[in-house]
Scaffold this motif. Structure first.
Motif, PDB file in Angstrom:
ATOM      1  N   PHE A  74      44.049  33.936 -15.181  1.00  0.00           N
ATOM      2  CA  PHE A  74      44.229  33.343 -16.506  1.00  0.00           C
ATOM      3  C   PHE A  74      43.809  34.384 -17.533  1.00  0.00           C
ATOM      4  O   PHE A  74      42.695  34.920 -17.453  1.00  0.00           O
ATOM      5  CB  PHE A  74      43.350  32.093 -16.612  1.00  0.00           C
ATOM      6  N   THR A  75      44.668  34.698 -18.491  1.00  0.00           N
ATOM      7  CA  THR A  75      44.318  35.674 -19.522  1.00  0.00           C
ATOM      8  C   THR A  75      44.714  35.174 -20.907  1.00  0.00           C
ATOM      9  O   THR A  75      45.705  34.448 -21.068  1.00  0.00           O
ATOM     10  CB  THR A  75      45.012  37.036 -19.296  1.00  0.00           C
ATOM     11  N   ILE A  76      43.923  35.552 -21.894  1.00  0.00           N
ATOM     12  CA  ILE A  76      44.239  35.304 -23.305  1.00  0.00           C
ATOM     13  C   ILE A  76      44.207  36.657 -24.004  1.00  0.00           C
ATOM     14  O   ILE A  76      43.170  37.324 -24.021  1.00  0.00           O
ATOM     15  CB  ILE A  76      43.231  34.357 -23.974  1.00  0.00           C
ATOM     16  N   LYS A  77      45.329  37.060 -24.578  1.00  0.00           N
ATOM     17  CA  LYS A  77      45.385  38.340 -25.283  1.00  0.00           C
ATOM     18  C   LYS A  77      45.437  38.104 -26.785  1.00  0.00           C
ATOM     19  O   LYS A  77      46.197  37.262 -27.275  1.00  0.00           O
ATOM     20  CB  LYS A  77      46.601  39.159 -24.846  1.00  0.00           C
ATOM     21  N   HIS A  78      44.603  38.862 -27.518  1.00  0.00           N
ATOM     22  CA  HIS A  78      44.577  38.790 -28.981  1.00  0.00           C
ATOM     23  C   HIS A  78      45.667  39.719 -29.511  1.00  0.00           C
ATOM     24  O   HIS A  78      45.556  40.935 -29.454  1.00  0.00           O
ATOM     25  CB  HIS A  78      43.194  39.235 -29.475  1.00  0.00           C
ATOM     26  N   PHE A 135      35.846  36.507 -19.598  1.00  0.00           N
ATOM     27  CA  PHE A 135      35.070  37.620 -20.141  1.00  0.00           C
ATOM     28  C   PHE A 135      36.021  38.646 -20.736  1.00  0.00           C
ATOM     29  O   PHE A 135      37.218  38.688 -20.405  1.00  0.00           O
ATOM     30  CB  PHE A 135      34.181  38.273 -19.069  1.00  0.00           C
ATOM     31  N   LEU A 136      35.503  39.481 -21.630  1.00  0.00           N
ATOM     32  CA  LEU A 136      36.301  40.537 -22.234  1.00  0.00           C
ATOM     33  C   LEU A 136      36.389  41.701 -21.260  1.00  0.00           C
ATOM     34  O   LEU A 136      35.378  42.297 -20.897  1.00  0.00           O
ATOM     35  CB  LEU A 136      35.679  40.988 -23.561  1.00  0.00           C
ATOM     36  N   ASN A 137      37.596  42.006 -20.865  1.00  0.00           N
ATOM     37  CA  ASN A 137      37.826  43.017 -19.836  1.00  0.00           C
ATOM     38  C   ASN A 137      37.844  44.408 -20.479  1.00  0.00           C
ATOM     39  O   ASN A 137      38.904  45.018 -20.657  1.00  0.00           O
ATOM     40  CB  ASN A 137      39.148  42.723 -19.122  1.00  0.00           C
ATOM     41  N   ASP A 138      36.661  44.904 -20.838  1.00  0.00           N
ATOM     42  CA  ASP A 138      36.535  46.201 -21.493  1.00  0.00           C
ATOM     43  C   ASP A 138      35.288  46.905 -20.952  1.00  0.00           C
ATOM     44  O   ASP A 138      34.171  46.665 -21.412  1.00  0.00           O
ATOM     45  CB  ASP A 138      36.439  46.030 -23.006  1.00  0.00           C
ATOM     46  N   LEU A 139      35.491  47.762 -19.959  1.00  0.00           N
ATOM     47  CA  LEU A 139      34.361  48.454 -19.330  1.00  0.00           C
ATOM     48  C   LEU A 139      33.616  49.349 -20.309  1.00  0.00           C
ATOM     49  O   LEU A 139      32.394  49.501 -20.225  1.00  0.00           O
ATOM     50  CB  LEU A 139      34.849  49.282 -18.143  1.00  0.00           C
ATOM     51  N   ASP A 167      42.293  42.947 -27.595  1.00  0.00           N
ATOM     52  CA  ASP A 167      41.384  42.556 -26.513  1.00  0.00           C
ATOM     53  C   ASP A 167      42.038  41.535 -25.584  1.00  0.00           C
ATOM     54  O   ASP A 167      42.945  40.795 -25.985  1.00  0.00           O
ATOM     55  CB  ASP A 167      40.097  41.948 -27.075  1.00  0.00           C
ATOM     56  N   ILE A 168      41.522  41.482 -24.352  1.00  0.00           N
ATOM     57  CA  ILE A 168      41.998  40.511 -23.370  1.00  0.00           C
ATOM     58  C   ILE A 168      40.811  39.764 -22.779  1.00  0.00           C
ATOM     59  O   ILE A 168      39.874  40.369 -22.264  1.00  0.00           O
ATOM     60  CB  ILE A 168      42.788  41.194 -22.232  1.00  0.00           C
TER      61      ILE A 168
END
Length: 235
Positions: A74-78, A135-139, A167-168
């Motif tokens: 499940f993803t939500i992209k801005h 969660f925000l997938n940004d390492l 962001d995703i």
């Protein structure tokens, strides 16, 4: 006949008093209206405007092994617009559970910690580790999503988890149960997505499969504005 004289000064008092009373009443009414209008203005929160794109997958092929793993996702992209502090958001899902014939509702608001399981060893997502449903997938900004604590900077609902254009937000698909020879018909268990939707998305008996639809709502809590409200087709 006795002559009655009227004092001109006394006769002028009545109109003056009337004007003064009207003036006082007008001032009081103006003050009340101004106070009421000011209260309305002060209590109104500016509603954010943003374009979001939601994708739901019954069994997405993930990396991590030589053959890959099939996991519900499940993803939500801005896509653009205002930045959105995730602590201000509420995500709600509605899905017709085929096994019960009931409408299952899932809700996520605030920071939620989903523990792993003691019998899971793949990826280190065991019962002493936690991950968020989203969660925000940004390492680069937040590092890995799992944590030994029941909170992490990139988790949905965390003070630091600011949802910006590009962001995703994603479920913990890479932190899931490993099954032998995972496939579309036998996907791994995504505990984060199960927590988000309120059902076991890996159980095909629920009807959580491609071509079915799930309703997704995203609401800004301070303003009460609905940012996203659509029936999303599961891929």
């Amino acid at each position: 006949m006795r002559e009655v004289r009227v004092n001109s000064k006394e006769s002028a008092v009545s109109p003056v008093v009337g004007v003064l009373l009207m003036l006082v009443v007008t001032i009081i009414i103006a003050a009340v209206v101004s106070s009421f209008a000011g209260g309305l203005t002060g209590g109104t929160t500016k509603a954010p405007t943003a374009s979001l794109e939601v994708h739901v997958k019954a069994a997405e092929l993930q990396g991590g092994t030589s053959s890959g793993d099939y996991v519900p996702a499940f993803t939500i992209k801005h896509m653009g617009g205002d930045v959105l502090p995730t602590k201000n958001l509420k995500v709600t899902t509605f899905f017709k559970n085929q096994s019960t014939s009931e409408l299952t509702q899932g809700t996520l608001e605030g920071e939620v910690a989903v523990p792993g399981r003691s019998d899971w060893t793949i990826g280190g997502y065991i019962d002493t580790k936690y991950c968020a449903p989203l969660f925000l997938n940004d390492l680069n900004r937040f590092g890995y999503a799992t944590s030994s604590n029941q909170y992490a900077p990139g988790w949905f609902g965390n003070e630091s988890a600011i949802f910006r254009p590009g962001d995703i937000l994603t479920t913990s698909a890479m932190y899931s149960e490993y099954v032998t020879n995972p496939s579309v018909s036998t996907p791994q268990v995504n505990l984060g997505l199960n927590n988000l939707t309120g059902l076991n998305c890996s159980d095909l008996n629920t009807g959580f499969v491609a071509t079915k639809t799930i309703k997704v709502q995203v609401v800004d809590k301070p303003s009460g504005k609905t940012i996203f409200d659509k029936e999303v087709t599961i891929e």
